[in-house]
Design an enzyme around this catalytic site. Structure first.
Site, PDB file in Angstrom:
ATOM      1  N   LYS A 139     -92.400 -94.306 -47.339  1.00  0.00           N
ATOM      2  CA  LYS A 139     -91.140 -94.975 -47.720  1.00  0.00           C
ATOM      3  C   LYS A 139     -91.222 -96.467 -47.411  1.00  0.00           C
ATOM      4  CE  LYS A 139     -88.156 -91.095 -48.002  1.00  0.00           C
ATOM      5  NZ  LYS A 139     -88.900 -90.069 -47.254  1.00  0.00           N
ATOM      6  N   SER A 171     -81.284 -87.454 -50.925  1.00  0.00           N
ATOM      7  CA  SER A 171     -80.689 -86.115 -50.947  1.00  0.00           C
ATOM      8  C   SER A 171     -79.630 -85.877 -49.868  1.00  0.00           C
ATOM      9  CB  SER A 171     -81.796 -85.074 -50.781  1.00  0.00           C
ATOM     10  OG  SER A 171     -82.480 -85.269 -49.556  1.00  0.00           O
ATOM     11  N   ARG A 222     -89.203 -77.589 -44.598  1.00  0.00           N
ATOM     12  CA  ARG A 222     -88.890 -76.601 -43.564  1.00  0.00           C
ATOM     13  C   ARG A 222     -88.833 -75.161 -44.068  1.00  0.00           C
ATOM     14  NH1 ARG A 222     -83.853 -80.010 -41.510  1.00  0.00           N
ATOM     15  NH2 ARG A 222     -84.162 -80.836 -43.619  1.00  0.00           N
TER      16      ARG A 222
HETATM   17  P1  BMP Z   1     -87.037 -80.380 -45.990  1.00  0.00           P
HETATM   18  O1  BMP Z   1     -87.318 -79.459 -47.177  1.00  0.00           O
HETATM   19  O2  BMP Z   1     -87.556 -79.862 -44.710  1.00  0.00           O
HETATM   20  O3  BMP Z   1     -85.605 -80.799 -45.948  1.00  0.00           O
HETATM   21  O4  BMP Z   1     -87.892 -81.728 -46.231  1.00  0.00           O
HETATM   22  C1  BMP Z   1     -87.599 -82.630 -47.241  1.00  0.00           C
HETATM   23  C2  BMP Z   1     -88.656 -83.703 -47.303  1.00  0.00           C
HETATM   24  O5  BMP Z   1     -88.324 -84.618 -48.355  1.00  0.00           O
HETATM   25  C3  BMP Z   1     -88.802 -84.548 -46.051  1.00  0.00           C
HETATM   26  O6  BMP Z   1     -90.180 -84.911 -45.959  1.00  0.00           O
HETATM   27  C4  BMP Z   1     -87.992 -85.800 -46.330  1.00  0.00           C
HETATM   28  O7  BMP Z   1     -88.520 -86.944 -45.702  1.00  0.00           O
HETATM   29  C5  BMP Z   1     -88.145 -85.942 -47.838  1.00  0.00           C
HETATM   30  N1  BMP Z   1     -87.004 -86.589 -48.516  1.00  0.00           N
HETATM   31  C6  BMP Z   1     -85.731 -86.029 -48.483  1.00  0.00           C
HETATM   32  O8  BMP Z   1     -85.509 -84.990 -47.873  1.00  0.00           O
HETATM   33  N2  BMP Z   1     -84.724 -86.658 -49.162  1.00  0.00           N
HETATM   34  C7  BMP Z   1     -84.895 -87.819 -49.841  1.00  0.00           C
HETATM   35  O9  BMP Z   1     -83.956 -88.325 -50.420  1.00  0.00           O
HETATM   36  C8  BMP Z   1     -86.189 -88.383 -49.869  1.00  0.00           C
HETATM   37  C9  BMP Z   1     -87.235 -87.750 -49.208  1.00  0.00           C
HETATM   38  O10 BMP Z   1     -88.447 -88.254 -49.266  1.00  0.00           O
END
Ligand code: BMP
Length: 247
Positions: free
Chosen positions: A88, A144, A221
């Site tokens: 990022k 997100s 996760r």
């Molecule tokens: P998880 O499925 O555990 O929530 O992980 C989501 C991944 O996507 C993390 O690596 C996070 O840094 C990345 N991410 C996110 O969740 N939302 C965004 O808007 C941008 C991301 O890169």
């Protein structure tokens, strides 16, 4: 439009086809997710067990801070899946270039950069990606989490515009807000890839973002904290494919 990242895109399409997968693993494993093995071995086992269900693997800052930058090359040697370095990037062009260059030289096939830093930053990173054997560059155009609505969502239009103008490989959008994915796809056209995190732990259902116009869903996760990451990745891959086939 000629987007950058030709070599990255070729490799990604190949893995998408071979594994019939629109799933990208976010390998954000840390010590708290390890049991009897050390962190590096835990990551390598997860990669080995999930690789066949994935299109790509995303490695972020926490893992690199824990294990060093070399974890990128270590993992890239263990899998044919392209590696996306999620640093990022959000700095002046001079520093942004150094970060991107280091990621590419260590074995990353693509990087993720913020876009709010402006067009000069994107141009510099994209030029670096081209010089480093046509690697990929993804631009965060919306986020997100709930706080993403405060600053980045209102700027999303302008960020997407500069991502297009600089011929970025793709953008990041929120699986948690499928209506935003529909909107991003409408404005992005067909050439830009859209990667969407937010599935599983953040509440989005697998397949919805892809059905809304995204190319890939990023999941962390829900895969690496499960008892069987291999089975979870395969199930999520299937869920995405089933949603897609519903038309
Ligand atoms: P998880 O499925 O555990 O929530 O992980 C989501 C991944 O996507 C993390 O690596 C996070 O840094 C990345 N991410 C996110 O969740 N939302 C965004 O808007 C941008 C991301 O890169």
């Amino acid at each position: 439009m000629k987007v950058v990242g030709e070599n990255f895109r070729k490799n990604l399409s190949e893995q998408t086809r071979i594994n019939d997968s629109r799933l990208i693993l976010a390998l954000d494993v840390s010590e708290e997710n390890t049991k009897e093995k050390n962190l590096e071995q835990t990551c390598l086992d997860i990669v080995e067990n999930t690789s066949d269900s994935l299109a790509a693997i995303k490695i972020g800052i926490p893992l690199v801070l824990n294990l060093g930058l070399e974890i990128i090359s270590t993992i890239s040697k263990k899998t044919p899946n392209p590696i996306i370095a999620d640093f990022k990037i959000a700095d002046i062009p001079y520093i942004s270039k150094k970060i991107a260059q280091k990621a590419f030289k260590t074995g990353a096939d693509a990087v993720i950069t913020h876009g709010f830093t402006g067009k000069d930053c994107l141009e510099t990173i994209i030029k670096t990606a081209q010089e480093e054997n046509n690697k990929g560059v993804f631009v965060v155009s919306n986020m997100s989490h709930p706080g993403g609505e405060t600053f980045i969502k209102p700027a999303s239009d302008q960020i997407l515009k500069i991502a297009k103008e600089t011929n970025a490989t793709g953008i990041i959008g929120p699986a948690t807000r499928p209506e935003d994915v529909v909107d991003l796809r409408g404005r992005a056209g067909e050439d830009l890839l859209i990667l969407t995190p937010g599935v599983g732990a953040q509440g989005a259902r697998a397949g919805v973002a892809v059905r809304s116009g995204a190319d890939y869903e990023i999941v962390g996760r829900a895969i690496y904290t499960s008892d069987s990451p291999g089975e979870s990745a395969d199930r999520i891959r299937e869920e995405i494919n089933e949603t897609l086939s519903e038309g």
